[in-house]
Design an enzyme around this catalytic site. Structure first.
Site, PDB file in Angstrom:
ATOM      1  N   GLU A 160      27.495  32.384 -13.967  1.00 35.14           N
ATOM      2  CA  GLU A 160      26.443  32.084 -14.946  1.00 35.14           C
ATOM      3  C   GLU A 160      26.975  32.025 -16.374  1.00 35.14           C
ATOM      4  O   GLU A 160      27.084  33.049 -17.052  1.00 35.14           O
ATOM      5  CB  GLU A 160      25.317  33.130 -14.873  1.00 35.14           C
ATOM      6  CG  GLU A 160      24.202  32.838 -15.876  1.00 35.14           C
ATOM      7  CD  GLU A 160      23.033  33.822 -15.827  1.00 35.14           C
ATOM      8  OE1 GLU A 160      23.094  34.810 -15.078  1.00 35.14           O
ATOM      9  OE2 GLU A 160      22.058  33.581 -16.551  1.00 35.14           O
TER      10      GLU A 160
ATOM     11  N   ARG B  72      12.494  35.204 -16.052  1.00 35.74           N
ATOM     12  CA  ARG B  72      11.241  35.212 -16.812  1.00 35.74           C
ATOM     13  C   ARG B  72      10.253  34.146 -16.345  1.00 35.74           C
ATOM     14  O   ARG B  72       9.055  34.406 -16.252  1.00 35.74           O
ATOM     15  CB  ARG B  72      11.544  35.006 -18.304  1.00 35.74           C
ATOM     16  CG  ARG B  72      12.017  36.252 -18.977  1.00 35.74           C
ATOM     17  CD  ARG B  72      12.710  35.938 -20.290  1.00 35.74           C
ATOM     18  NE  ARG B  72      14.049  35.401 -20.088  1.00 35.74           N
ATOM     19  CZ  ARG B  72      14.876  35.046 -21.070  1.00 35.74           C
ATOM     20  NH1 ARG B  72      14.477  35.145 -22.323  1.00 35.74           N
ATOM     21  NH2 ARG B  72      16.083  34.603 -20.805  1.00 35.74           N
TER      22      ARG B  72
ATOM     23  N   ARG C  31       9.994  44.295 -20.810  1.00 38.74           N
ATOM     24  CA  ARG C  31       8.959  43.586 -20.029  1.00 38.74           C
ATOM     25  C   ARG C  31       7.769  44.518 -19.756  1.00 38.74           C
ATOM     26  O   ARG C  31       6.613  44.092 -19.824  1.00 38.74           O
ATOM     27  CB  ARG C  31       9.521  43.091 -18.698  1.00 38.74           C
ATOM     28  CG  ARG C  31      10.779  42.245 -18.813  1.00 38.74           C
ATOM     29  CD  ARG C  31      10.516  40.787 -19.153  1.00 38.74           C
ATOM     30  NE  ARG C  31      11.759  40.038 -19.152  1.00 38.74           N
ATOM     31  CZ  ARG C  31      12.528  39.812 -20.234  1.00 38.74           C
ATOM     32  NH1 ARG C  31      12.146  40.246 -21.425  1.00 38.74           N
ATOM     33  NH2 ARG C  31      13.654  39.142 -20.129  1.00 38.74           N
TER      34      ARG C  31
ATOM     35  N   LYS D 158      25.090  28.838 -12.090  1.00 40.81           N
ATOM     36  CA  LYS D 158      23.792  29.126 -12.723  1.00 40.81           C
ATOM     37  C   LYS D 158      23.903  28.818 -14.211  1.00 40.81           C
ATOM     38  O   LYS D 158      24.268  29.682 -15.016  1.00 40.81           O
ATOM     39  CB  LYS D 158      23.418  30.597 -12.493  1.00 40.81           C
ATOM     40  CG  LYS D 158      22.153  31.031 -13.225  1.00 40.81           C
ATOM     41  CD  LYS D 158      21.629  32.359 -12.733  1.00 40.81           C
ATOM     42  CE  LYS D 158      20.446  32.798 -13.568  1.00 40.81           C
ATOM     43  NZ  LYS D 158      19.713  33.911 -12.986  1.00 40.81           N
TER      44      LYS D 158
ATOM     45  N   GLY E 237      15.948  31.022 -19.323  1.00 45.82           N
ATOM     46  CA  GLY E 237      16.487  31.191 -20.668  1.00 45.82           C
ATOM     47  C   GLY E 237      15.515  31.195 -21.826  1.00 45.82           C
ATOM     48  O   GLY E 237      15.911  30.882 -22.948  1.00 45.82           O
ATOM     49  N   GLY E 238      14.236  31.501 -21.589  1.00 43.97           N
ATOM     50  CA  GLY E 238      13.292  31.550 -22.707  1.00 43.97           C
ATOM     51  C   GLY E 238      12.326  30.369 -22.714  1.00 43.97           C
ATOM     52  O   GLY E 238      11.452  30.291 -23.577  1.00 43.97           O
TER      53      GLY E 238
END
Ligand code: 13P
Length: 337
Positions: free
Chosen positions: A178, A291, A34, A220, A262-263
């Site tokens: 998750e 994200r 990142r 999650k 998740g993108g």
């Protein structure tokens, strides 16, 4: 306080009708990626500065009720010398901790992955509790291919998630469970729906076997989405498939479902959360985005002290729009207001 009372208090502090969880628990390699994107070196001080910025954003507690931290962050302090877990709680944001140690291939099952970190978890938790953590997170990932996840993969991952959750609850720590069915690949939304249902079914079976109290955990999951390299699906299709799966396999006793992003892009993740909440269910349907909350913050910040206010505004904007999406009241036009 009894462990069950402690966990109920944590659920009460984290679950409501308008707030969600900020996932800021990127491991060292992930936060480096990142920071690479904004040409910033990933050293301990820069990571501390960045995560302090997130937690000190004025008003964040209006939209965010919990933050998942990385182990390093839990031991760090802000410029005034206050531990970052306390900084979070000063805004009524409950501090939590990622306790898994990443993935490795599952022996005997090519293409499947399992998550490491159960050894010594009970002892590590004691330290995290002393440092202020009240909930934990563990992620299992499921790549989709024509043959994965296998039955063994689904079983082995469920087993680890349930074992982790039981260890947490023994110490009064609320587990975030998750299971992430990955978005990578060419599969269509139907295939993601089929896999997500199998995965969640196995996870809840294992949670029952391990005696995990469903009222004191948070799920999650991924949304049911087409693979990244497939055609897109519209938000209604995504929401309908996602809720259909949950109705089949997620007991109503689970107080809150907090999605990973998740993108998905930040806007997509908000639109889809909105669509999911327009259908609704017996659970709260909220976020635990990494994200999709942080990407605009990093872009605004660029590692420069002069950009801190712009970065805080970017974080508040996404947190507020997701809060509106929790009530199904988000519109794309709000992005430009
Ligand atoms: P994303 O929202 O970026 O998927 O991250 C959430 C998370 O904690 C993944 O483990």
């Amino acid at each position: 306080m009894k462990t069950s009372q402690k966990m109920q208090q944590t659920i009460n502090d984290m679950v409501d009708d308008h707030r969600g969880i900020l996932a800021a628990d990127e491991s060292a390699p992930t936060i480096k990626k990142r920071f690479d994107d904004i040409n910033l070196e990933s050293n301990e001080d820069n990571r501390r500065t960045y995560r302090t910025l997130l937690l000190e954003t004025p008003g964040l507690g209006k939209f965010i009720s919990g933050v998942i931290l990385f182990e390093e962050t839990l031991g760090q302090k802000n410029a005034a010398g206050t531990p970052l877990a306390e900084v979070a709680w000063s805004q009524k944001i409950v501090p939590g901790i990622k306790v898994d140690k990443g993935t490795e291939p599952l022996a005997g099952s090519p293409g499947d992955l399992v998550t490491k970190g159960l050894d010594g978890l009970s002892d590590r938790l004691k330290t995290y509790i002393d440092q202020g953590a009240r909930f934990a997170k563990w992620r299992e990932v499921y790549p989709i291919t024509t043959t994965n996840p296998t039955r063994l993969g689904i079983h082995a991952n469920a087993e680890r998630l349930a074992h982790y959750a039981a260890i947490c609850q023994e110490q009064g720590v609320v587990p975030i469970v998750e299971p992430e069915v990955l978005m990578d690949g060419e599969h269509d939304i139907d295939r993601c729906e089929e896999v997500t249902e199998q995965v969640l079914f196995a996870v809840f079976q294992a949670l029952r076997q391990y005696g995990v109290t469903l009222e004191h955990m948070i799920l999650k999951p991924n949304m049911v989405l087409p693979g990244k390299d497939c055609r897109t699906a519209n938000p209604n299709e995504i929401a309908e498939a996602t809720i259909r799966v949950f109705r089949r396999v997620v007991p109503a006793a689970v107080p809150s479902i907090n999605f990973l992003s998740g993108g998905q892009s930040p806007e997509e993740a908000t639109i889809n959360l909105n669509a999911v909440n327009q259908i609704g269910g017996p659970w709260k349907l909220s976020i635990s985005y990494g994200r999709a909350l942080q990407q605009p913050v990093l872009v605004a910040w660029q590692g420069k002290p002069g950009n801190v206010v712009a970065a805080e505004i970017a974080l508040l904007k996404r947190a507020r729009l997701n809060s509106l999406a929790r009530k199904g009241g988000y519109k794309s036009s709000m992005e430009n207001e």
